[in-house]
Enzyme design. Sequence first.
Site, short mmCIF file in Angstrom:
data_model
loop_
_atom_site.label_atom_id
_atom_site.label_comp_id
_atom_site.label_asym_id
_atom_site.label_seq_id
_atom_site.Cartn_x
_atom_site.Cartn_y
_atom_site.Cartn_z
CD GLU A 120 -0.42 -0.53 3.77
OE1 GLU A 120 -0.81 -1.62 3.94
OE2 GLU A 120 -0.72 0.73 4.73
CE LYS A 122 7.22 5.23 5.58
NZ LYS A 122 7.19 6.88 5.52
CG ASP A 124 5.29 13.06 3.65
OD1 ASP A 124 6.21 12.54 4.55
OD2 ASP A 124 6.78 13.25 2.33
CE1 TYR A 230 -0.19 3.61 9.36
CE2 TYR A 230 -0.65 5.37 7.99
CZ TYR A 230 0.18 5.76 9.04
OH TYR A 230 0.46 6.29 9.86
CE LYS A 318 11.07 7.36 3.12
NZ LYS A 318 11.48 7.64 4.25
CB CYS A 421 45.01 14.23 13.83
SG CYS A 421 43.80 15.49 14.13
CB CYS A 424 46.49 16.86 17.68
SG CYS A 424 46.47 15.48 17.01
CB CYS A 439 43.31 11.67 14.49
SG CYS A 439 44.28 12.77 16.24
CB CYS A 445 44.18 14.42 19.42
SG CYS A 445 42.89 15.29 18.15
#
Length: 700
Positions: A120, A122, A124, A230, A318, A421, A424, A439, A445
Amino acid sequence: MSDVAAMGEEQARAELARLAAVLQQANAAYHGADAPVMTDAEYDALKARNAAIEARFPLLKRADSPSDQVGAAPGQGFGKVAHSVPMLSLENGFSPEDLGDFVDRVEKFLGAPPGAFTAEPKIDGLSLSLRYENGRLVQAATRGDGETGEDVTANALTIAGIPHQVLDAPEVMEIRGEAYLSHADFAALNAAQVARGDKTFANPRNAAAGSLRQLDAQITAARPLRFFAYTWGALSQPLAATQMGAIQRLAAMGFPTNPLTVLCDGPEAMLAHYRAIEQSRATLGYDIDGVVYKVDDLGLQARLGFRSTTPRWALAHKFPAELAWTRLLAIDIQVGRTGALSPVARLAPVTVGGVVVSNATLHNEDYIAGRDSKGGVIREGRDIRIGDWVQVYRAGDVIPKIADVDLSQRQGEAFAFPQTCPECGSPAHREEGDSVRRCTGGLICPAQGVERLKHFVSRGAFDIEGLGAKQVEMFYNDADLPVRTPADIFTLASRDAASPLKKLKNRDGFGEKSTEKLFAAIEARRTIPLDRLIFALGIRHAGEVAAATIARHYRTWEAFETAITRAEPGNADWNDLLSVDGVGAVLVGSLVEAFANPNERSAIDALVAQLQVQPVEIRAKVDSQIAGKTLVFTGTLEKMTRAEAKARAEALGAKVAGSVSAKTDLLIAGPGAGSKAKEAEKHGVTIISEDDWIALSGLK
Ligand code: IVH
């Protein structure tokens, strides 16, 4: 407005403060006073700008950041309704493969083909639960957080199509469905809003939500909301034996039901109906965002049951996400609490499905380079470069992603992913088989330190009032009252008391009252439930659900700590944790590694020394004789799969273990039971048959 990309730190701080104030005022005007001060588009643009600044300056994000405020705050004018049966959400699928996997999973769980499915649209809109007693509508509630919603009875009574009185209904009957606005009514509503000089709505769903959540039911009455039924919540009598039968029964009682609801005998028919609905999407006259499949046999639905927030017997397939092209302005690297370097795309703002997008995730360096995590080719190998035109998509409410790149407009050089990184300077390494570069700075860090503390005080963790992201950042770099590790939070008050000068209460933004409040909030959290503590530690792979599972397994901090300290690959403690449903070797390894690391361990010990950890109490479910008991299944089960038996036991509050020990309460032994049965006899554990188990667990 100044360009976010060119902003300095001071400018950014000031702009974030301004945006927080403006957006807060706009929210209040919109939700509270019903006197909007800006259009939806202006509002979205300001929010996007705020997010863009926060993304560039994550450390400047305010505790009251507009990004953390989702839509309407739970309305204050409405009464609260506790849902007797929670209003859950649906698992999402996005492809025919996801549909096939769903059907396979159901079959595997049941150990037999599940028969027909319904399919069925969906819808919105927003879900609504209608409670009928003796056929009369007595209460209507919104979904809220799924457990507690808002009482919108007066408003629901104004919705055409919702029957006030029904015949031949069970004494107690909660009917659930979606309230929505048709495209035509949405357009007319917005036109009327414009004519009155009022704010327009961005889409029919927002308009429906705004209309239903009106304190004045007269306003709701003037807005032509509609409803499709539903599903259902509490029922004193079943409606039918099948999903389709129940929907037909609801239709006969006078509820609007969706005419595109059909029965399908398997994945092919389901996919065919999905395609048919997708084809007719533009002509339906109301918004839908996918197709929902449900196991038709309600007996099987009951056996399949629920995961924490979604039923096992349904899938929302979806429709593909909306797409838009825009320019990639920059790639920023964010360092998370586990040290992961995450590339974030800064985009020229573009509207995707009604929302302005200016950031998207780029996942990791392989994704940028055009490879997936297994080294396979994605986007036919096209890499992503700064300055490229990229295709952005949004699926549901998740962070936008980049689907593709337009090579014909390319000018830039290939992106060089940093090997150190950016926060650091420590080397950033990739472990074999890991798509993420991390890192190696660990606790040195600052980015990791700050992010871990932010996680520690976050909603599902310690959730300390008055100690949010902003305060964590402030205290982290504080010369007088530094908070570098979680334990430091709990010594804050005593350190403040011990320092004769520079008291917290004399600082900008604090004062006597708020300091007292902060210390009281910290004090209140010295007592903490075990699951929150485990989650708060921020150990990789130990998310909220896993933390709760682990806490339920061990019940106390002492048991957890002892086991994790002792666990080594393959030994009894390791295998014991691994036998828990939902716990895999990666998670176990990650916990053990964290506890074995001397720095981590001393931070954890120092923290726990400050706390009283509350053990987990297993809530006894109604009519369950096995709540809190530890069960082991062995041998062949002939009437249900192991997965079903386990899910059923857990739904009744029992714990399912993989091996028999002195702690086992009950062994369910099918034919072929061997060593486990012997072990059980040795420990004097009660042994029952599958039929006894079926009787005990309330199945027929
Ligand atoms: S069945 C146990 N059927 O989608 C939950 N839900 O994403 C049963 N929705 O919260 C829900 N159309 O508000 C179901 N045909 C449909 C639906 C539907 C829309 C909504 C519902 C739910 C959300 C989950």
